[in-house]
Design a protein around this motif. Sequence first.
Motif, PDB file in Angstrom:
ATOM      1  N   LYS A  24      29.866  31.988   9.629  1.00 52.06           N
ATOM      2  CA  LYS A  24      31.099  31.151  10.045  1.00 52.06           C
ATOM      3  C   LYS A  24      31.843  32.261  10.916  1.00 52.06           C
ATOM      4  O   LYS A  24      32.772  31.940  11.442  1.00 52.06           O
ATOM      5  CB  LYS A  24      31.915  30.876   8.899  1.00 52.06           C
ATOM      6  CG  LYS A  24      31.324  29.614   8.128  1.00 52.06           C
ATOM      7  CD  LYS A  24      32.299  29.234   6.912  1.00 52.06           C
ATOM      8  CE  LYS A  24      31.473  27.976   6.198  1.00 52.06           C
ATOM      9  NZ  LYS A  24      32.389  27.385   5.286  1.00 52.06           N
ATOM     10  N   LEU A  25      31.287  33.719  11.016  1.00 52.79           N
ATOM     11  CA  LEU A  25      31.992  34.507  11.631  1.00 52.79           C
ATOM     12  C   LEU A  25      31.903  34.456  13.262  1.00 52.79           C
ATOM     13  O   LEU A  25      30.447  34.381  13.614  1.00 52.79           O
ATOM     14  CB  LEU A  25      31.641  36.072  11.385  1.00 52.79           C
ATOM     15  CG  LEU A  25      31.781  36.159   9.701  1.00 52.79           C
ATOM     16  CD1 LEU A  25      31.447  37.804   9.352  1.00 52.79           C
ATOM     17  CD2 LEU A  25      33.371  35.936   9.254  1.00 52.79           C
ATOM     18  N   PRO A  26      32.811  34.439  14.032  1.00 53.26           N
ATOM     19  CA  PRO A  26      32.603  34.352  15.558  1.00 53.26           C
ATOM     20  C   PRO A  26      31.721  35.666  16.099  1.00 53.26           C
ATOM     21  O   PRO A  26      32.186  36.899  15.520  1.00 53.26           O
ATOM     22  CB  PRO A  26      33.828  34.272  16.010  1.00 53.26           C
ATOM     23  CG  PRO A  26      34.689  34.851  14.902  1.00 53.26           C
ATOM     24  CD  PRO A  26      34.339  34.505  13.911  1.00 53.26           C
ATOM     25  N   GLY A  27      30.695  35.548  16.957  1.00 54.08           N
ATOM     26  CA  GLY A  27      29.874  36.679  17.113  1.00 54.08           C
ATOM     27  C   GLY A  27      28.793  36.861  16.426  1.00 54.08           C
ATOM     28  O   GLY A  27      28.015  37.943  16.714  1.00 54.08           O
ATOM     29  N   VAL A  28      28.766  36.456  15.264  1.00 53.90           N
ATOM     30  CA  VAL A  28      27.562  36.868  14.358  1.00 53.90           C
ATOM     31  C   VAL A  28      26.701  35.719  13.962  1.00 53.90           C
ATOM     32  O   VAL A  28      27.163  34.364  13.802  1.00 53.90           O
ATOM     33  CB  VAL A  28      28.437  36.925  13.020  1.00 53.90           C
ATOM     34  CG1 VAL A  28      26.985  37.438  11.894  1.00 53.90           C
ATOM     35  CG2 VAL A  28      29.028  38.370  13.030  1.00 53.90           C
ATOM     36  N   GLU A  29      25.256  35.726  14.009  1.00 53.38           N
ATOM     37  CA  GLU A  29      24.402  34.661  13.977  1.00 53.38           C
ATOM     38  C   GLU A  29      23.262  35.019  12.922  1.00 53.38           C
ATOM     39  O   GLU A  29      23.104  36.337  12.731  1.00 53.38           O
ATOM     40  CB  GLU A  29      23.915  34.362  15.416  1.00 53.38           C
ATOM     41  CG  GLU A  29      24.517  33.673  16.223  1.00 53.38           C
ATOM     42  CD  GLU A  29      24.679  32.307  16.144  1.00 53.38           C
ATOM     43  OE1 GLU A  29      23.942  31.649  15.475  1.00 53.38           O
ATOM     44  OE2 GLU A  29      25.985  31.720  16.318  1.00 53.38           O
TER      45      GLU A  29
ATOM     46  N   ASP B 242      14.472  33.837  11.814  1.00 54.71           N
ATOM     47  CA  ASP B 242      13.649  34.750  10.955  1.00 54.71           C
ATOM     48  C   ASP B 242      14.571  35.251   9.695  1.00 54.71           C
ATOM     49  O   ASP B 242      14.153  35.973   8.900  1.00 54.71           O
ATOM     50  CB  ASP B 242      13.109  35.973  11.444  1.00 54.71           C
ATOM     51  CG  ASP B 242      12.181  35.639  12.513  1.00 54.71           C
ATOM     52  OD1 ASP B 242      11.388  34.495  12.191  1.00 54.71           O
ATOM     53  OD2 ASP B 242      11.818  36.217  13.655  1.00 54.71           O
ATOM     54  N   GLY B 243      15.843  34.686   9.438  1.00 53.56           N
ATOM     55  CA  GLY B 243      16.732  35.069   8.479  1.00 53.56           C
ATOM     56  C   GLY B 243      17.456  36.541   8.637  1.00 53.56           C
ATOM     57  O   GLY B 243      18.121  37.146   7.641  1.00 53.56           O
ATOM     58  N   GLN B 244      17.363  36.920  10.071  1.00 54.75           N
ATOM     59  CA  GLN B 244      18.014  38.345  10.195  1.00 54.75           C
ATOM     60  C   GLN B 244      19.368  38.048  10.651  1.00 54.75           C
ATOM     61  O   GLN B 244      19.732  36.886  11.368  1.00 54.75           O
ATOM     62  CB  GLN B 244      17.160  39.076  11.305  1.00 54.75           C
ATOM     63  CG  GLN B 244      15.839  39.502  10.849  1.00 54.75           C
ATOM     64  CD  GLN B 244      14.760  40.232  12.035  1.00 54.75           C
ATOM     65  OE1 GLN B 244      14.984  39.347  12.863  1.00 54.75           O
ATOM     66  NE2 GLN B 244      14.098  41.077  11.654  1.00 54.75           N
ATOM     67  N   VAL B 245      20.376  39.170  10.598  1.00 55.79           N
ATOM     68  CA  VAL B 245      21.605  38.962  10.953  1.00 55.79           C
ATOM     69  C   VAL B 245      21.659  39.474  12.674  1.00 55.79           C
ATOM     70  O   VAL B 245      20.988  40.818  12.860  1.00 55.79           O
ATOM     71  CB  VAL B 245      22.592  39.833  10.213  1.00 55.79           C
ATOM     72  CG1 VAL B 245      23.975  39.576  10.617  1.00 55.79           C
ATOM     73  CG2 VAL B 245      22.372  39.343   8.585  1.00 55.79           C
TER      74      VAL B 245
ATOM     75  N   ILE C 288      25.760  31.989  24.524  1.00 59.19           N
ATOM     76  CA  ILE C 288      27.168  32.069  25.123  1.00 59.19           C
ATOM     77  C   ILE C 288      27.786  30.920  23.889  1.00 59.19           C
ATOM     78  O   ILE C 288      27.297  30.010  23.385  1.00 59.19           O
ATOM     79  CB  ILE C 288      27.364  31.238  26.291  1.00 59.19           C
ATOM     80  CG1 ILE C 288      29.054  31.293  26.568  1.00 59.19           C
ATOM     81  CG2 ILE C 288      26.893  30.117  26.526  1.00 59.19           C
ATOM     82  CD1 ILE C 288      29.502  30.892  27.974  1.00 59.19           C
ATOM     83  N   GLN C 289      29.070  31.731  23.369  1.00 60.87           N
ATOM     84  CA  GLN C 289      29.685  31.098  22.165  1.00 60.87           C
ATOM     85  C   GLN C 289      30.939  31.114  22.299  1.00 60.87           C
ATOM     86  O   GLN C 289      31.535  32.345  22.804  1.00 60.87           O
ATOM     87  CB  GLN C 289      29.353  31.825  20.978  1.00 60.87           C
ATOM     88  CG  GLN C 289      29.512  31.314  19.652  1.00 60.87           C
ATOM     89  CD  GLN C 289      29.481  32.043  18.300  1.00 60.87           C
ATOM     90  OE1 GLN C 289      30.186  32.981  18.195  1.00 60.87           O
ATOM     91  NE2 GLN C 289      28.297  31.978  17.842  1.00 60.87           N
ATOM     92  N   ARG C 290      31.851  29.986  22.155  1.00 61.53           N
ATOM     93  CA  ARG C 290      33.229  30.048  22.283  1.00 61.53           C
ATOM     94  C   ARG C 290      33.994  29.306  21.122  1.00 61.53           C
ATOM     95  O   ARG C 290      33.298  28.096  20.863  1.00 61.53           O
ATOM     96  CB  ARG C 290      33.354  29.328  23.823  1.00 61.53           C
ATOM     97  CG  ARG C 290      35.046  29.048  24.259  1.00 61.53           C
ATOM     98  CD  ARG C 290      35.664  30.265  24.401  1.00 61.53           C
ATOM     99  NE  ARG C 290      36.972  30.129  24.551  1.00 61.53           N
ATOM    100  CZ  ARG C 290      37.700  29.876  25.762  1.00 61.53           C
ATOM    101  NH1 ARG C 290      36.906  29.575  27.095  1.00 61.53           N
ATOM    102  NH2 ARG C 290      38.985  29.644  25.845  1.00 61.53           N
ATOM    103  N   THR C 291      34.912  29.981  20.647  1.00 63.26           N
ATOM    104  CA  THR C 291      35.898  29.195  19.685  1.00 63.26           C
ATOM    105  C   THR C 291      37.014  28.419  20.205  1.00 63.26           C
ATOM    106  O   THR C 291      37.728  29.291  20.987  1.00 63.26           O
ATOM    107  CB  THR C 291      36.116  30.119  18.545  1.00 63.26           C
ATOM    108  OG1 THR C 291      34.803  30.933  18.034  1.00 63.26           O
ATOM    109  CG2 THR C 291      36.983  29.632  17.272  1.00 63.26           C
TER     110      THR C 291
END
Length: 896
Positions: free
Chosen positions: A129-134, A138-141, A724-727
Amino acid sequence: MAQVKFQGVVKDSIGEPLELANVIAINQETKTLQSYGITDNKGYYRLSLSKNTSYSIQVSYIGMKTHTETVSTINDDITKDITLIADNALDAVELTYEMPVSVKGDTLVYNADSFKSGTERKLEDVLEKLPGVEINDDGQVEVEGKVVNKLMVNGKDFFDGDTKLGIKNIPSNAVDKIQVLRNYSEVGQLSSVTNNQDNVALNIKLKKGKENFWFGNVTVGGGASADEELYLVQPKLFYYSPKFSLNFIGDLNNLGEQALTRRDLRGFGGGFRAPSRSSGTSISLGDNGLNFLTTQNNALEIENKLAATNFSYSPSKGLDISGFAIFNSSRIESKETSFVQYTDSDLGIPDETTNQSSLERSDQGLLKLSASYKPNVNNQLDYDILGRFSKDVQDQNFLSSVVGNTNQLDEVTPFSINQNFNYYYTLNDSNIFAFEVQHLLKDEDPFYNALLVNNPDNNDEENPDDRDAFDTTAEAIGFVTTLDNYDIGQNKTIKSNQIDAKLDYYNILNAKSNINLTLGTIYSQQKFNSNIFQFLDDDLEFEPTPTFNDGLATNDTEYNFTDVYLGTHYTLKMGIFTITPGFSVHAYGNKNSQFGETYEDNFFKFLPDFETIIQFKKSESLTLRYQMQNQFTDVTRLAQGLVFNNYNSIQYGEPELQNALSHNVSLFYRSFNLFNYTNVFARLSYNKNIDQIRGLTDFENVIRTSTFFNSNFADESVSASGRIQRTFGKLRAGLTSSFNYSKINQFIQGQQSLNERITQTYTPELRTNFKEAPNVRLRYRYRVSNSDQGSNSTKFITNAPSIDFDAYIWKSLTFQTDFAYTNQDDGVNPSQSFKTWDASLSYKKAEDSKWEYQIKATNLLDIDSRITNSANNLSVINSETFIQPRFVSFRVRYEI
């Protein structure tokens, strides 16, 4: 509610704009956080406030006095510039509410509670749920397009070398802050002279009250299926104090819920990094473990046992001792049906339909101990030792439309010991020394057995099509062909011993430049023994003599490799540019001995490299890299005797193989704008291999025999990826895409052909992040894969929409469900599709209750299998993998 804009510029006392200043608005009546923002590179901020309301506005910046004032809104927008003054003392004003996101230098700090809605149970649920984090596939951060390679809790390593075990098991209710440490350096002395741009770490700060007490949870559950009783036991216990920490994670279940897969454990590096990683030399030691049929949860039955413990102890201020132990055991039954189309139909290789069923048993163990001693700021001494062992067995039945029925048995019990010793010494403000040495000892002993059907009455048929498919190959190898079957065995041992060491000297010339000199060496020795034999009816072992390959069927090979190199790099900062040109000069020596002969090659090589970083803003940069690399193979490709990789894949090596040279260029752009929560990263890379080692492959129907040579044809690859991700308030939109092109020259049946592959993937996503309402995540994955292999051309199109839904109802019920639909089409045959649907419902009397009750269902639609399409250098494969049936289980969790 009607909104007004509260905006302006935050400056320092001389009028310079302050980037990344925190601005919050607290409702004076409700005493709650109404809105927050972070200034952009021009110091500009913007908040959305309610009309006719009174707010306490607080503005803070590191090293400045916190500014506080009261603002009352009416109907019109408000523009107000704010000036902060320097203050070396602690802020006199305490913020009533913490910023959901704040920046302190290279550290990005998320306040976990600001992003929780009540449905979270583990750290992974919060990170998503954190912006900028995916969380990638493969289950990696990933943070800003970079994989996080270290996870810490309260500054202590958590199973160093992997993040998956932590994010899936650390309870979310214990997490206070999530610190993203960008440009992370484990050695503070080197942070100013080394480029750590690719290093990202996570540090989890625990909530108050979690220190000096055990916390965690224990989950037990059970259920029933058509074939067996279901069970699950998962204890997760954690203890943290300033000097000592201890964690234990256990998992025992037959529901297919694997905390760590075999692939995860094989890649669990323990934080080890080769000293020569940036030298320009790449030498492979090979991997002779089993290639299990099963990947992830694609199996009919999965029974898993895991016990993992991690500790850290600081007996004194300068000494830290840590380590971990992991044991994982799995028993898996799998089944797969495939249609295989081999490269270039003009070569006469028949298409093949296969049915595979497999019983897989794997026991894996890892043990690591580490010590770090820092008596003062000028000295640091590190030592690590990692032991790894496993016992893997795969019993497989393989039915081929060409070869017939084959039973195969693979066994291997490898072990390895990896040691690392580092010493860092700062002589003075201008001179730093770093010594790193790593030693690896590895022993592998794979055994292979294949039992193929045989009709001895058709061995003499003139037309090969009238014989058994394996007859021609068996005759060439020298097997006895008069038996009712071919019972083939093979023993192999591969022993590897490698030392990798380097000494770095850094001279800081001034505030904007430094020079780095490196003296390093790699010494590697591999010993390879193998023999092929046939079990006869009287249990005797018959050793064949091939009619080709000079009659060589066994191997007794020793391969020695040395590299002594001297490197230099100069770093210069000019405005927004950081330029690092460099090169290394290598003296190589490699020698292999086999069958009474020695093959030796000694030469020098000059390998340049270059890097430029353009720092547009604190949170925006562009990095260009170039490196020339020398690639050396492992002993198995040099050994001349025959080796069975599989019953239908036989190889023999070439002792005079040379190294391959590659040119590598990459471009990486990142931007993380906290003002409007826009996160962008893009990566472009190009690779060209010269004298690449390629196979010379001959097919006898679908049975291939390969040897190796240095190809004069250059192989190339291009890859591009980005996100690209935008909130927008409580809504987050994103688009992830990737493009990969590869050109490989194949040599089959004596003919050269070109294998070109283009893969494109596009994944748009939309998700909500409400605290008091249900949340939805919508994704759509569109993938196109084109493969041209000689005269064959294939195209696969995948469409895969999915939806995740979670709701926290009446402060006691948590409902979660996810549904995915996957359709694959090759444009020729009817499209194939499958659906997956999982759901769970949990009850917890109150948010702070110790007990939670859950009913969970997987594969609700009770589908039998999943469809996948793939391509490799030799074939295109369409597979149907059978999976576990519908499971419904009831679970009880107790919070400690």
